[in-house]
Design a protein around this motif. Structure first.
Motif, PDB file in Angstrom:
ATOM      1  N   THR A 145      90.182  49.778   1.874  1.00  0.00           N
ATOM      2  CA  THR A 145      91.090  49.209   2.633  1.00  0.00           C
ATOM      3  C   THR A 145      91.489  49.973   3.930  1.00  0.00           C
ATOM      4  OG1 THR A 145      92.755  50.342   1.360  1.00  0.00           O
ATOM      5  CG2 THR A 145      92.670  48.135   1.053  1.00  0.00           C
ATOM      6  N   PRO A 146      90.334  49.736   4.792  1.00  0.00           N
ATOM      7  CA  PRO A 146      90.523  50.584   6.227  1.00  0.00           C
ATOM      8  C   PRO A 146      91.978  50.423   6.792  1.00  0.00           C
ATOM      9  CG  PRO A 146      88.728  49.114   5.917  1.00  0.00           C
ATOM     10  CD  PRO A 146      89.279  48.709   4.953  1.00  0.00           C
ATOM     11  N   PRO A 147      92.198  51.708   7.578  1.00  0.00           N
ATOM     12  CA  PRO A 147      91.618  52.642   7.849  1.00  0.00           C
ATOM     13  C   PRO A 147      91.615  53.703   6.887  1.00  0.00           C
ATOM     14  CG  PRO A 147      93.818  52.753   8.803  1.00  0.00           C
ATOM     15  CD  PRO A 147      93.532  51.471   8.079  1.00  0.00           C
ATOM     16  N   MET A 148      92.032  53.443   5.763  1.00  0.00           N
ATOM     17  CA  MET A 148      91.984  54.741   4.436  1.00  0.00           C
ATOM     18  C   MET A 148      90.725  55.202   4.279  1.00  0.00           C
ATOM     19  SD  MET A 148      94.039  54.733   0.823  1.00  0.00           S
ATOM     20  CE  MET A 148      93.693  55.766  -0.271  1.00  0.00           C
ATOM     21  N   PRO A 149      90.425  56.366   4.284  1.00  0.00           N
ATOM     22  CA  PRO A 149      88.876  56.790   4.007  1.00  0.00           C
ATOM     23  C   PRO A 149      88.518  56.677   2.528  1.00  0.00           C
ATOM     24  CG  PRO A 149      90.126  58.446   4.324  1.00  0.00           C
ATOM     25  CD  PRO A 149      91.123  57.300   4.654  1.00  0.00           C
ATOM     26  N   LYS A 150      87.334  56.542   2.269  1.00  0.00           N
ATOM     27  CA  LYS A 150      86.728  56.818   0.782  1.00  0.00           C
ATOM     28  C   LYS A 150      86.781  58.436   0.632  1.00  0.00           C
ATOM     29  CE  LYS A 150      82.795  55.488  -1.904  1.00  0.00           C
ATOM     30  NZ  LYS A 150      81.568  55.023  -2.071  1.00  0.00           N
ATOM     31  N   PHE A 151      87.712  58.645  -0.744  1.00  0.00           N
ATOM     32  CA  PHE A 151      87.970  59.779  -0.867  1.00  0.00           C
ATOM     33  C   PHE A 151      87.707  59.992  -2.625  1.00  0.00           C
ATOM     34  CE2 PHE A 151      91.723  62.453  -2.385  1.00  0.00           C
ATOM     35  CZ  PHE A 151      91.359  63.775  -1.936  1.00  0.00           C
ATOM     36  N   GLN A 152      86.919  60.787  -2.809  1.00  0.00           N
ATOM     37  CA  GLN A 152      86.744  61.062  -4.207  1.00  0.00           C
ATOM     38  C   GLN A 152      86.870  62.656  -4.821  1.00  0.00           C
ATOM     39  OE1 GLN A 152      83.975  58.519  -6.122  1.00  0.00           O
ATOM     40  NE2 GLN A 152      84.213  59.365  -7.909  1.00  0.00           N
ATOM     41  N   PRO A 153      88.336  62.547  -4.958  1.00  0.00           N
ATOM     42  CA  PRO A 153      88.310  64.042  -5.638  1.00  0.00           C
ATOM     43  C   PRO A 153      87.806  64.262  -6.959  1.00  0.00           C
ATOM     44  CG  PRO A 153      90.462  62.573  -5.731  1.00  0.00           C
ATOM     45  CD  PRO A 153      89.343  61.749  -4.910  1.00  0.00           C
ATOM     46  N   SER A 154      88.050  65.674  -7.363  1.00  0.00           N
ATOM     47  CA  SER A 154      87.454  65.839  -8.569  1.00  0.00           C
ATOM     48  C   SER A 154      88.269  65.032  -9.795  1.00  0.00           C
ATOM     49  CB  SER A 154      87.312  67.452  -9.108  1.00  0.00           C
ATOM     50  OG  SER A 154      88.707  67.730  -8.916  1.00  0.00           O
ATOM     51  N   VAL A 155      88.002  64.970 -10.947  1.00  0.00           N
ATOM     52  CA  VAL A 155      88.652  64.222 -11.934  1.00  0.00           C
ATOM     53  C   VAL A 155      89.862  64.716 -12.238  1.00  0.00           C
ATOM     54  CG1 VAL A 155      88.648  63.591 -14.533  1.00  0.00           C
ATOM     55  CG2 VAL A 155      86.596  63.764 -13.109  1.00  0.00           C
ATOM     56  N   GLN A 156      89.941  66.279 -12.248  1.00  0.00           N
ATOM     57  CA  GLN A 156      91.254  66.873 -12.273  1.00  0.00           C
ATOM     58  C   GLN A 156      92.334  66.728 -11.089  1.00  0.00           C
ATOM     59  OE1 GLN A 156      92.690  68.602 -15.260  1.00  0.00           O
ATOM     60  NE2 GLN A 156      94.559  67.971 -14.069  1.00  0.00           N
ATOM     61  N   GLU A 157      91.534  66.679  -9.961  1.00  0.00           N
ATOM     62  CA  GLU A 157      92.415  66.621  -8.651  1.00  0.00           C
ATOM     63  C   GLU A 157      92.849  65.270  -8.590  1.00  0.00           C
ATOM     64  OE1 GLU A 157      90.340  69.617  -5.483  1.00  0.00           O
ATOM     65  OE2 GLU A 157      89.347  67.475  -5.926  1.00  0.00           O
ATOM     66  N   MET A 158      92.178  64.152  -9.162  1.00  0.00           N
ATOM     67  CA  MET A 158      92.624  62.842  -9.172  1.00  0.00           C
ATOM     68  C   MET A 158      93.828  62.597 -10.306  1.00  0.00           C
ATOM     69  SD  MET A 158      92.158  59.672  -7.522  1.00  0.00           S
ATOM     70  CE  MET A 158      93.909  59.025  -7.957  1.00  0.00           C
ATOM     71  N   ALA A 159      93.567  63.377 -11.192  1.00  0.00           N
ATOM     72  CA  ALA A 159      94.596  63.335 -12.342  1.00  0.00           C
ATOM     73  C   ALA A 159      95.969  63.823 -11.790  1.00  0.00           C
ATOM     74  CB  ALA A 159      94.307  63.995 -13.771  1.00  0.00           C
ATOM     75  N   ASP A 160      95.800  64.730 -11.071  1.00  0.00           N
ATOM     76  CA  ASP A 160      97.061  65.453 -10.431  1.00  0.00           C
ATOM     77  C   ASP A 160      97.789  64.759  -9.371  1.00  0.00           C
ATOM     78  OD1 ASP A 160      96.469  67.601 -12.092  1.00  0.00           O
ATOM     79  OD2 ASP A 160      95.482  68.880 -10.444  1.00  0.00           O
ATOM     80  N   LEU A 161      96.842  63.967  -8.697  1.00  0.00           N
ATOM     81  CA  LEU A 161      97.249  63.072  -7.635  1.00  0.00           C
ATOM     82  C   LEU A 161      97.854  61.838  -8.202  1.00  0.00           C
ATOM     83  CD1 LEU A 161      97.585  62.383  -4.546  1.00  0.00           C
ATOM     84  CD2 LEU A 161      95.289  61.352  -4.589  1.00  0.00           C
ATOM     85  N   LEU A 162      97.362  61.234  -9.107  1.00  0.00           N
ATOM     86  CA  LEU A 162      97.928  60.305 -10.250  1.00  0.00           C
ATOM     87  C   LEU A 162      99.260  60.689 -10.572  1.00  0.00           C
ATOM     88  CD1 LEU A 162      97.399  57.193 -10.880  1.00  0.00           C
ATOM     89  CD2 LEU A 162      96.383  58.268 -13.038  1.00  0.00           C
ATOM     90  N   SER A 163      99.629  61.755 -11.003  1.00  0.00           N
ATOM     91  CA  SER A 163     100.698  62.282 -11.594  1.00  0.00           C
ATOM     92  C   SER A 163     101.809  62.277 -10.624  1.00  0.00           C
ATOM     93  CB  SER A 163     100.578  63.575 -12.164  1.00  0.00           C
ATOM     94  OG  SER A 163     101.627  64.049 -12.871  1.00  0.00           O
ATOM     95  N   TYR A 164     101.309  62.640  -9.405  1.00  0.00           N
ATOM     96  CA  TYR A 164     102.299  62.833  -8.379  1.00  0.00           C
ATOM     97  C   TYR A 164     102.684  61.428  -7.790  1.00  0.00           C
ATOM     98  CZ  TYR A 164     104.254  63.346  -3.601  1.00  0.00           C
ATOM     99  OH  TYR A 164     104.993  63.291  -2.312  1.00  0.00           O
ATOM    100  N   LEU A 165     101.931  60.482  -7.653  1.00  0.00           N
ATOM    101  CA  LEU A 165     102.017  59.231  -7.005  1.00  0.00           C
ATOM    102  C   LEU A 165     103.059  58.451  -8.089  1.00  0.00           C
ATOM    103  CD1 LEU A 165      98.637  57.955  -6.039  1.00  0.00           C
ATOM    104  CD2 LEU A 165     100.572  58.653  -4.500  1.00  0.00           C
ATOM    105  N   GLU A 166     102.846  58.716  -9.462  1.00  0.00           N
ATOM    106  CA  GLU A 166     103.484  58.255 -10.456  1.00  0.00           C
ATOM    107  C   GLU A 166     104.958  58.701 -10.353  1.00  0.00           C
ATOM    108  OE1 GLU A 166     100.171  56.690 -13.715  1.00  0.00           O
ATOM    109  OE2 GLU A 166     100.937  58.836 -13.816  1.00  0.00           O
ATOM    110  N   SER A 167     105.278  59.979  -9.875  1.00  0.00           N
ATOM    111  CA  SER A 167     106.506  60.585  -9.730  1.00  0.00           C
ATOM    112  C   SER A 167     107.287  60.207  -8.534  1.00  0.00           C
ATOM    113  CB  SER A 167     106.259  61.861  -9.826  1.00  0.00           C
ATOM    114  OG  SER A 167     105.918  62.527  -8.363  1.00  0.00           O
ATOM    115  N   LEU A 168     106.612  59.156  -7.678  1.00  0.00           N
ATOM    116  CA  LEU A 168     107.414  58.794  -6.551  1.00  0.00           C
ATOM    117  C   LEU A 168     108.393  57.697  -6.923  1.00  0.00           C
ATOM    118  CD1 LEU A 168     104.423  59.055  -4.018  1.00  0.00           C
ATOM    119  CD2 LEU A 168     106.285  60.582  -3.992  1.00  0.00           C
TER     120      LEU A 168
END
Length: 124
Positions: free
Chosen positions: A101-124
């Motif tokens: 979904t441009p302009p969002m860049p392709k971003f592949q954090p480490s597995v733990q970073e993605m889990a952390d980011l997902l946790s943050y997004l779920e807290s919003l």
């Protein structure tokens, strides 16, 4: 005359059978897609971890806040407030890593970073 009576009945049976097949195919197709998605090793590993929303917030600030705002309330990119109510965990991961979904860049954090980011997004 007998033949004319059975033709409409046969058509109705075929239409009924087709409708039944379509009704069964939709849930099975959705289930199949979910199974394939869950089989992705990256997604599977992310979902197996417990994310840290504080760490996820830091990752968000560094990588996402420029477009989504400091508090994820939208800027150039859309607001992400309540995003976990609109998108499944898989879809959130896919959105972050795919770059579809441009302009969002392709971003592949480490597995733990993605889990952390997902946790943050779920807290919003």
């Amino acid at each position: 005359m007998d033949n004319q009576i059975t033709k409409p009945k046969t058509r109705i049976q075929w239409i009924t059978l087709l409708a039944l097949v379509l009704l069964l195919a939709a849930p099975l197709g959705i289930f199949g897609v979910q199974m394939v998605r869950a089989a992705d090793p990256y997604v599977k590993n992310v979902l197996s971890l417990k994310g840290d929303s504080v760490q996820g917030h830091a990752i968000f600030q560094i990588n996402c806040a420029g477009c989504h705002g400091l508090e994820a309330d939208g800027l150039v990119g859309p607001s992400l407030q309540g995003v976990s109510k609109r998108k499944s965990r898989y879809k959130l991961i896919h959105q972050v890593i795919s770059g579809e979904t441009p302009p969002m860049p392709k971003f592949q954090p480490s597995v733990q970073e993605m889990a952390d980011l997902l946790s943050y997004l779920e807290s919003l």
